[in-house]
Design a protein around this motif. Structure first.
Motif, PDB file in Angstrom:
ATOM      1  N   ALA A 214       9.760  13.603  -5.810  1.00 60.43           N
ATOM      2  CA  ALA A 214       9.598  13.259  -7.603  1.00 60.43           C
ATOM      3  C   ALA A 214       9.881  11.674  -5.618  1.00 60.43           C
ATOM      4  N   VAL A 215       9.370  11.705  -4.781  1.00 67.20           N
ATOM      5  CA  VAL A 215      10.343  10.830  -3.562  1.00 67.20           C
ATOM      6  C   VAL A 215       9.176   9.495  -3.693  1.00 67.20           C
ATOM      7  N   MET A 216       9.923   9.059  -2.998  1.00 70.34           N
ATOM      8  CA  MET A 216       8.687   7.405  -2.793  1.00 70.34           C
ATOM      9  C   MET A 216       9.525   7.110  -1.195  1.00 70.34           C
ATOM     10  N   LEU A 217       9.332   5.819   0.112  1.00 75.23           N
ATOM     11  CA  LEU A 217      10.198   5.999   0.554  1.00 75.23           C
ATOM     12  C   LEU A 217       9.630   4.515   1.335  1.00 75.23           C
TER      13      LEU A 217
ATOM     14  N   ALA B 266       4.924   8.069  -0.117  1.00 80.56           N
ATOM     15  CA  ALA B 266       5.112   9.112  -1.509  1.00 80.56           C
ATOM     16  C   ALA B 266       4.976  10.940  -1.450  1.00 80.56           C
ATOM     17  N   PHE B 267       5.372  11.413  -1.238  1.00 81.01           N
ATOM     18  CA  PHE B 267       5.564  13.552  -0.721  1.00 81.01           C
ATOM     19  C   PHE B 267       4.974  13.693  -2.287  1.00 81.01           C
ATOM     20  N   MET B 268       4.282  14.570  -2.018  1.00 77.91           N
ATOM     21  CA  MET B 268       3.962  15.350  -3.215  1.00 77.91           C
ATOM     22  C   MET B 268       3.472  16.808  -2.909  1.00 77.91           C
ATOM     23  N   ASP B 269       4.059  18.057  -4.056  1.00 80.54           N
ATOM     24  CA  ASP B 269       3.557  19.564  -3.338  1.00 80.54           C
ATOM     25  C   ASP B 269       1.687  19.317  -4.601  1.00 80.54           C
TER      26      ASP B 269
ATOM     27  N   ALA C 260       6.837   2.092  -6.816  1.00 74.39           N
ATOM     28  CA  ALA C 260       6.805   1.000  -6.289  1.00 74.39           C
ATOM     29  C   ALA C 260       7.347  -0.842  -6.002  1.00 74.39           C
ATOM     30  N   ASP C 261       6.716  -1.324  -7.361  1.00 75.43           N
ATOM     31  CA  ASP C 261       8.277  -2.319  -7.859  1.00 75.43           C
ATOM     32  C   ASP C 261       9.171  -2.321  -7.474  1.00 75.43           C
ATOM     33  N   LEU C 262       9.778  -1.049  -7.686  1.00 80.19           N
ATOM     34  CA  LEU C 262      11.140  -1.127  -7.118  1.00 80.19           C
ATOM     35  C   LEU C 262      11.746  -1.214  -6.103  1.00 80.19           C
ATOM     36  N   LEU C 263      10.942  -0.824  -4.841  1.00 81.39           N
ATOM     37  CA  LEU C 263      11.195  -0.872  -3.531  1.00 81.39           C
ATOM     38  C   LEU C 263      10.803  -2.148  -2.752  1.00 81.39           C
ATOM     39  N   ASP C 264       9.456  -2.765  -3.761  1.00 78.28           N
ATOM     40  CA  ASP C 264       9.454  -4.471  -3.463  1.00 78.28           C
ATOM     41  C   ASP C 264      10.765  -5.306  -3.879  1.00 78.28           C
TER      42      ASP C 264
ATOM     43  N   GLY D 199       0.789  -0.863  -0.013  1.00 73.63           N
ATOM     44  CA  GLY D 199      -0.080  -0.180  -0.561  1.00 73.63           C
ATOM     45  C   GLY D 199       1.130   1.528  -0.142  1.00 73.63           C
ATOM     46  N   VAL D 200       0.385   2.046  -0.769  1.00 74.12           N
ATOM     47  CA  VAL D 200       1.369   3.599  -0.685  1.00 74.12           C
ATOM     48  C   VAL D 200       0.435   5.081  -0.059  1.00 74.12           C
ATOM     49  N   SER D 201       0.938   5.484   0.519  1.00 75.27           N
ATOM     50  CA  SER D 201       0.127   6.972   1.241  1.00 75.27           C
ATOM     51  C   SER D 201       0.950   7.884   0.592  1.00 75.27           C
ATOM     52  N   VAL D 202      -0.309   8.621   0.015  1.00 77.96           N
ATOM     53  CA  VAL D 202       0.997   9.936  -1.412  1.00 77.96           C
ATOM     54  C   VAL D 202       0.150  11.011   0.529  1.00 77.96           C
ATOM     55  N   VAL D 203       0.769  11.763   0.453  1.00 76.81           N
ATOM     56  CA  VAL D 203       0.938  12.731   1.738  1.00 76.81           C
ATOM     57  C   VAL D 203       0.919  14.778   0.854  1.00 76.81           C
ATOM     58  N   ILE D 204      -0.322  15.257   0.809  1.00 80.06           N
ATOM     59  CA  ILE D 204      -0.018  16.503  -0.085  1.00 80.06           C
ATOM     60  C   ILE D 204      -0.519  17.609   1.067  1.00 80.06           C
TER      61      ILE D 204
END
Length: 322
Positions: A175-178, A103-106, A120-124, A3-8
């Motif tokens: 551009a970041v996901m962590l 994932a952060f986004m302005d 997410a595929d890369l982190l997986d 799961g991915v949370s997008v924080v804006i």
């Protein structure tokens, strides 16, 4: 799939927030579950109402599919509060989110289709990776002006991810996901209101180890430069950069010991840039301190000396001293 949370974080984002959210919602058509957490930081315009309307539409789609965080239903949570600053807003968004990846986004940036899936595929696939970023297309006045960053040899560059990051913030915010597990508490230092992203990337990269920071050499992020906002706080940004850089030297003295010339060059550049923007804003006393420091670091450099002299001339401006 993770799961991915997008924080804006949002503040008076009425002209931008709808298209930003739409570009995130499109990501939900991919393979990974997505939730969107918008933290409204005391907006005085219609930002909360727009987000609430879009959240209602998202909940309606979700109820029709019967699947939370799947398909094209990306649940949107709106967190409203008083004006506290972007660092506090992002921290609140992190605390109120649930995804394994964040994932952060302005509030005025955009994503290209497939960004979330690729990161997410890369982190997986790479358990040792803690942060992955993409290239960003810089868009100004509706036109793409450049792609950032351009790394000629990404593997070699990121083998020294932390050391290079100390001297150049090559990681765009949106551009970041962590991994959530890689975040300190609090994630963003409330002391910083403009360079808080660089400070966080540095703290993560300093502990990431080999392969901890990964790069996707595709412009999957669009960094939107809004007219009138691009340079309005550059002086304060550079002052925060100086504070963060000095803190890194204090925490990691081996940086100066291993490459003192590079550290002096970076200190010189940051002080010179701060002096230029301070002078441009008419903050002459602060400009003199920054320019004097730049000149003392590299006495052979005439540019800060010229600007320092200009700061004492009544009619001089930052442009004239450039």
């Amino acid at each position: 799939m993770s799961g991915v949370s997008v924080v804006i974080p949002s503040y008076n984002a009425e002209p931008f927030i709808r298209r930003t959210l739409e570009s995130v919602i499109l990501q939900a058509r991919g393979r990974h579950r997505i939730e969107i957490v918008v933290v409204d930081d005391g907006s005085t315009d219609a930002t909360p109402e727009i987000v609430e309307a879009m959240a209602g539409n998202s909940l309606a789609r979700e109820s029709m599919t019967g699947e939370s965080m799947r398909g094209d239903a990306a649940p949107i949570a709106l967190i409203k509060g008083p004006r506290r600053g972007v660092s506090a807003a992002r921290n609140e968004g992190v605390r109120r989110s649930s995804g394994e990846y964040i994932a952060f986004m302005d509030h005025d940036d955009l994503w290209e289709p497939g960004k979330i899936d690729k990161q997410a595929d890369l982190l997986d696939a790479h358990p040792r990776a803690v942060l992955v970023f993409t290239q960003a297309t810089v868009v100004q006045d509706g036109r793409a002006s450049e792609t950032f960053p351009v790394l000629s040899d990404p593997e070699a560059f990121l083998a020294k991810a932390y050391e290079n990051l100390v001297h150049w913030n090559y990681i765009p915010m949106s551009a970041v996901m962590l991994r959530r597990s890689a975040l300190p508490e609090p994630a963003f230092d409330p002391r910083y209101k403009l360079a808080e992203d660089w400070d966080l990337w540095l703290r993560i990269a300093s502990k990431a180890g080999d392969g901890g920071v990964r790069f996707i050499a595709e412009p999957l992020t669009r960094y939107m430069i809004v007219q009138g906002r691009a340079t309005e706080r550059m002086a304060d940004l550079r002052l925060e950069d100086i504070a963060i850089f000095n803190e890194q030297l204090r925490l990691h003295p081996w940086l100066s010991a291993s490459d003192p010339r590079r550290c002096r060059r970076t200190l010189h550049r940051l002080h010179e840039e701060a002096g230029y923007w301070l002078l441009k804003e008419g903050r002459r006393a602060e400009a003199r301190r920054a320019l004097g420091a730049a000149w003392r670091i590299q006495p052979a450099s005439l540019k800060p000396l010229g600007r320092l002299i200009a700061s004492f001339l009544g009619g001089a401006t930052g442009e004239a001293a450039r």
